[in-house]
Motif scaffolding. Structure first.
Motif, PDB file in Angstrom:
ATOM      1  N   ILE A 173     -12.260   1.844   2.236  1.00 19.39           N
ATOM      2  CA  ILE A 173     -11.601   2.711   1.264  1.00 19.39           C
ATOM      3  C   ILE A 173     -11.120   3.986   1.926  1.00 19.39           C
ATOM      4  CG2 ILE A 173     -11.849   3.957  -0.939  1.00 19.39           C
ATOM      5  CD1 ILE A 173     -13.843   1.981  -1.848  1.00 19.39           C
ATOM      6  N   VAL A 206      -4.726   1.484  -4.693  1.00 21.40           N
ATOM      7  CA  VAL A 206      -3.900   0.328  -4.337  1.00 21.40           C
ATOM      8  C   VAL A 206      -4.700  -0.546  -3.380  1.00 21.40           C
ATOM      9  CG1 VAL A 206      -1.635  -0.403  -3.563  1.00 21.40           C
ATOM     10  CG2 VAL A 206      -1.906   1.879  -4.508  1.00 21.40           C
ATOM     11  N   TYR A 207      -4.825  -1.826  -3.726  1.00 16.91           N
ATOM     12  CA  TYR A 207      -5.705  -2.741  -2.998  1.00 16.91           C
ATOM     13  C   TYR A 207      -4.941  -3.839  -2.262  1.00 16.91           C
ATOM     14  CZ  TYR A 207      -9.514  -1.093  -6.097  1.00 16.91           C
ATOM     15  OH  TYR A 207     -10.429  -0.342  -6.775  1.00 16.91           O
ATOM     16  N   VAL A 208      -5.533  -4.306  -1.177  1.00 16.17           N
ATOM     17  CA  VAL A 208      -5.124  -5.562  -0.556  1.00 16.17           C
ATOM     18  C   VAL A 208      -6.312  -6.521  -0.672  1.00 16.17           C
ATOM     19  CG1 VAL A 208      -4.396  -6.720   1.562  1.00 16.17           C
ATOM     20  CG2 VAL A 208      -3.626  -4.388   1.094  1.00 16.17           C
ATOM     21  N   ASN A 209      -6.066  -7.682  -1.223  1.00 17.40           N
ATOM     22  CA  ASN A 209      -7.063  -8.750  -1.270  1.00 17.40           C
ATOM     23  C   ASN A 209      -8.419  -8.330  -1.852  1.00 17.40           C
ATOM     24  OD1 ASN A 209      -5.139 -10.446  -0.195  1.00 17.40           O
ATOM     25  ND2 ASN A 209      -5.893 -10.267   1.917  1.00 17.40           N
ATOM     26  N   ALA A 210      -8.360  -7.627  -2.991  1.00 20.77           N
ATOM     27  CA  ALA A 210      -9.613  -7.281  -3.670  1.00 20.77           C
ATOM     28  C   ALA A 210      -9.331  -7.093  -5.152  1.00 20.77           C
ATOM     29  CB  ALA A 210     -10.237  -6.029  -3.076  1.00 20.77           C
ATOM     30  N   LEU A 217       0.832  -1.211   0.000  1.00 18.90           N
ATOM     31  CA  LEU A 217       0.000   0.000   0.000  1.00 18.90           C
ATOM     32  C   LEU A 217       0.863   1.257   0.000  1.00 18.90           C
ATOM     33  CD1 LEU A 217      -2.829  -0.841   2.594  1.00 18.90           C
ATOM     34  CD2 LEU A 217      -3.031  -0.732   0.108  1.00 18.90           C
ATOM     35  N   LEU A 255     -15.412  -3.545   1.710  1.00 22.13           N
ATOM     36  CA  LEU A 255     -14.165  -2.862   1.368  1.00 22.13           C
ATOM     37  C   LEU A 255     -14.039  -1.625   2.254  1.00 22.13           C
ATOM     38  CD1 LEU A 255     -13.959  -2.769  -2.551  1.00 22.13           C
ATOM     39  CD2 LEU A 255     -12.582  -4.161  -0.980  1.00 22.13           C
ATOM     40  N   ILE A 290      -7.124   0.615  -0.329  1.00 22.75           N
ATOM     41  CA  ILE A 290      -8.338  -0.170  -0.138  1.00 22.75           C
ATOM     42  C   ILE A 290      -8.024  -1.509   0.516  1.00 22.75           C
ATOM     43  CG2 ILE A 290     -10.336  -1.227  -1.292  1.00 22.75           C
ATOM     44  CD1 ILE A 290      -8.583   1.236  -3.378  1.00 22.75           C
ATOM     45  N   TYR A 291      -8.607  -1.727   1.691  1.00 23.21           N
ATOM     46  CA  TYR A 291      -8.431  -2.985   2.413  1.00 23.21           C
ATOM     47  C   TYR A 291      -9.605  -3.913   2.109  1.00 23.21           C
ATOM     48  CZ  TYR A 291      -4.940  -0.484   5.249  1.00 23.21           C
ATOM     49  OH  TYR A 291      -3.843   0.230   5.672  1.00 23.21           O
ATOM     50  N   GLY A 292      -9.292  -5.082   1.570  1.00 23.30           N
ATOM     51  CA  GLY A 292     -10.345  -6.037   1.270  1.00 23.30           C
ATOM     52  C   GLY A 292     -10.116  -7.357   1.972  1.00 23.30           C
ATOM     53  N   ARG A 352     -17.419   0.321   2.701  1.00 25.89           N
ATOM     54  CA  ARG A 352     -18.490   0.233   1.705  1.00 25.89           C
ATOM     55  C   ARG A 352     -19.395  -0.945   2.089  1.00 25.89           C
ATOM     56  NH1 ARG A 352     -20.251   3.766  -0.808  1.00 25.89           N
ATOM     57  NH2 ARG A 352     -20.914   2.413  -2.497  1.00 25.89           N
ATOM     58  N   ASN A 381     -20.006  -3.632   0.714  1.00 22.64           N
ATOM     59  CA  ASN A 381     -19.411  -4.957   0.462  1.00 22.64           C
ATOM     60  C   ASN A 381     -18.238  -5.247   1.386  1.00 22.64           C
ATOM     61  OD1 ASN A 381     -17.464  -3.267  -0.523  1.00 22.64           O
ATOM     62  ND2 ASN A 381     -17.529  -4.024  -2.636  1.00 22.64           N
TER      63      ASN A 381
END
Lengths: 419, 419
Positions: free
Chosen positions: B106, A366-370, A358, B104, B411-413, B100, B102
């Protein structure tokens, strides 16, 4: 066509739109949506002209599909404007207000940009869409579409203007440049003083032309060479689900995944599973060609050897490049070298790796696990978007209504002079 | 000189600077300040070369003064860097973070711009100043100065690089383009992919050249045709104090007042008082020439008839244009037509007029009952400024450290895919 005169009228209209309150702007939007519906016959007739001209000159089926309007598409345009009307107004909010030691009270207020120029290609629905967003944010709009969509755009803008007039508003708040020559396009891009920002909406070629030739500030919206990095500790099922989604859910969009980086230590186990998911388990015609480095090809012979060009390529197709990396550091360096600054994702179970990715990856999102497919104004909760900025100035990532505003400082004094 | 290679090194250095923490960046800044002090003899010797060359080619005394460095000015440069070190770090803050539906999460995080290009004229102290601000905000810098200051700039940048090395940092975080040819300048303005933003620091001519030729995004810093509007209900003493301050406290700066608008109903009483204050009560050589419209000239015969050009003129001199207006509306229209979007002020005791002026006047900073001279990063509480933006994109008004940053979405997923 006298562009300076058109610009002057847009500037005048912008002052008018800026002065409107929330209720008045929304009433205007509702009237323009209504006028689009009432203008259906006119718009369809104009679109028929465009379609016939395009067919004669042999336009491809894909482009013809984008150019074509139907009653359903006109309804969608009207609904789009009504959706924008329902969004909160970004204008007028005072973001901060603080006193200074000398008693001045300094605040920062959100205001419209002024005149927004939109240059788009042969997709007439963009016209209504862009108008709605710009107007809601308090701006006047000058549109320039491609010559292929000229008749459609003229009919749509006429309807929008008719709607504005019905609401008692200044119709010049939306204007179309009907001269589609290259010279006029260049003049438009140099209309400093009349146009506050230009937003190109279209393919990489259009965007490059605007960036190269414009002296008006540009917001570059963009191409996406989006990466997914599968880290050592990745959950394979999660990685495969995300890659399949990001690659195949919709191939022609800028937030689709175009490149994979896989940690070398899991390659032996992961690559065959990847092949199974993206090739064997896909329907005919939707199997993903994987262009991989030498070592990956040695593990899965069905992979195609990649060339240097593959690393930087936005395929917009059932293709994917794949590179092995020895470490997170090498993966990030590869991504930062070849990406377009759009969207990148890491699949990992490692806390420190997630944070480092990140921090160090240079992109709008920038994503983690998505899945990278979430980079979108609607998905981010903005309600609508005018595009996805891949530049760093003004707006980065999906641009909603707020990206169509600027700020000004407002200062309350009681006689302060500077010593 | 290979600009692409220089750009590549700057990009690499930018990744390094971005990775530094607050403490490390401040230690680097302290070391560069130290290196400037230790390099005094070298810098003065280099400056002597520039001065001799400039004298030979007959440079004016004003420009020679700006070019000249002294031990005191070098100390000021070092102190300036230490002041920037003491400011809070703008980088790394997560401005917002929301879930969000779902799942996520953000967030929007403040990050450096990357590589900042600075183009300046023959004022070598700008070099150290611009480096300090850009570096503190986590950026690498490429500087291009005028040929007149080349030797001085080379010595200053050598010292800065020595300081970075002493702190164990990558010295390419600051680089100077030593080829001062026009072709190289143009190439620099088209270094997309390596330079994230260009900031011209200098006169109107330089800024226009950069805006005209650059394909890299530019932040336009600005000229100021600043207005003061004296409303019907203005307190005369306050109006005169503010006008005198805004016009005469420092005539060569962009936030000085250049134009007055006066409500017609108070002209008979106010204009003679204005003449008294700006002409009769000023010392020889500091009397303000007032270029006024016909009616104002009829009231005060000492006023000089204005021409159309006067309304748009940034005099930077003991000159002031003056126009009478029948209403607040007419005043605002005049200002919005001729201003440069910098700073405008109303002097009034009327609540509704104050609010309307703040709302409708189109400028970076709009004042009620205060001098336009306050438009300045220091006065606004930013600690330092890289310039005053008169454009609407990215930053508007005085630009502090925050204007040298951008944001990225993080974004943390936990496995989200788009449906």
């Amino acid at each position: 066509m006298n562009l300076t005169e058109l610009g002057r009228q847009a500037r005048e209209a912008a002052r008018y739109v800026e002065s409107l309150g929330i209720t008045e702007k929304n009433r205007c939007l509702e009237q323009t949506a209504q006028a689009l519906l009432e203008g259906e016959a006119q718009i369809l007739a104009a679109n028929k002209e465009d379609m016939e001209r395009a067919q004669k000159k042999g336009m491809s089926q894909g482009l013809l599909d984008r150019l074509a309007l139907t009653p359903a598409r006109i309804r969608d345009m009207a609904d789009g404007i009504l959706e924008v009307a329902a969004l909160p107004d970004p204008v007028g909010e005072v973001i901060s207000m603080k006193p200074r030691p000398n008693g001045l009270l300094i605040g920062q207020k959100r205001v419209p940009l002024g005149v927004v120029g939109i240059i788009c290609e042969a997709r007439p629905n963009v016209t209504a869409d862009a108008f709605g967003l710009c107007f809601k944010a308090g701006n006047a709009v000058i549109l320039k579409g491609g010559s292929d969509a000229l008749s459609s755009n003229m009919a749509i803008v006429e309807c929008l203007q008719r709607g504005l007039e019905a609401a008692g508003a200044v119709k010049m708040a939306v204007q179309l440049i009907t001269d589609t020559s290259r010279e006029t396009a260049r003049e438009f891009m140099r209309l400093n003083g009349y146009v506050d920002v230009l937003i190109p909406r279209g393919g990489a070629g259009l965007i490059r032309t605007v960036v190269e030739n414009s002296t008006v500030p540009v917001i570059e919206t963009g191409t996406g060479n989006c990466h997914i990095y599968v880290d050592e500790t990745a959950d394979f099922k999660m990685a495969l689900d995300i890659i399949e989604n990001a690659k195949t859910q919709r191939i022609g969009v800028c937030n689709a995944c175009e490149s994979l980086v896989v940690h070398r230590s899991i390659a032996q186990a992961f690559l065959p599973a990847l092949k199974l998911r993206l090739q064997d388990q896909q329907e005919e015609g939707k199997r993903v060609e994987i262009r991989a480095d030498q070592e990956a090809c040695a593990i899965v012979p069905e992979f195609v050897p990649a060339t240097e060009e593959d690393w930087g390529c936005e395929y917009l197709d059932y293709k994917l490049s794949l590179k092995l990396a020895d470490s997170l550091d090498e993966a990030i360096r590869h991504i930062n070298r070849y990406n377009t600054g759009h969207s990148e994702s890491i699949i990992t179970q490692d806390y420190a790796h997630a944070q480092e990715f990140l921090n160090r990856t240079d992109a709008a999102a920038v994503y983690v696990n998505a899945s990278t497919r979430f980079t979108d104004g609607g998905q981010f909760g903005f309600g609508a978007e005018i595009g996805i900025s891949t530049q760093k100035l003004h707006a980065r990532g999906p641009m909603g209504l707020q990206a169509l505003t600027t700020t000004k400082y407002i200062i309350y004094g009681n006689g302060q002079i500077r010593s």
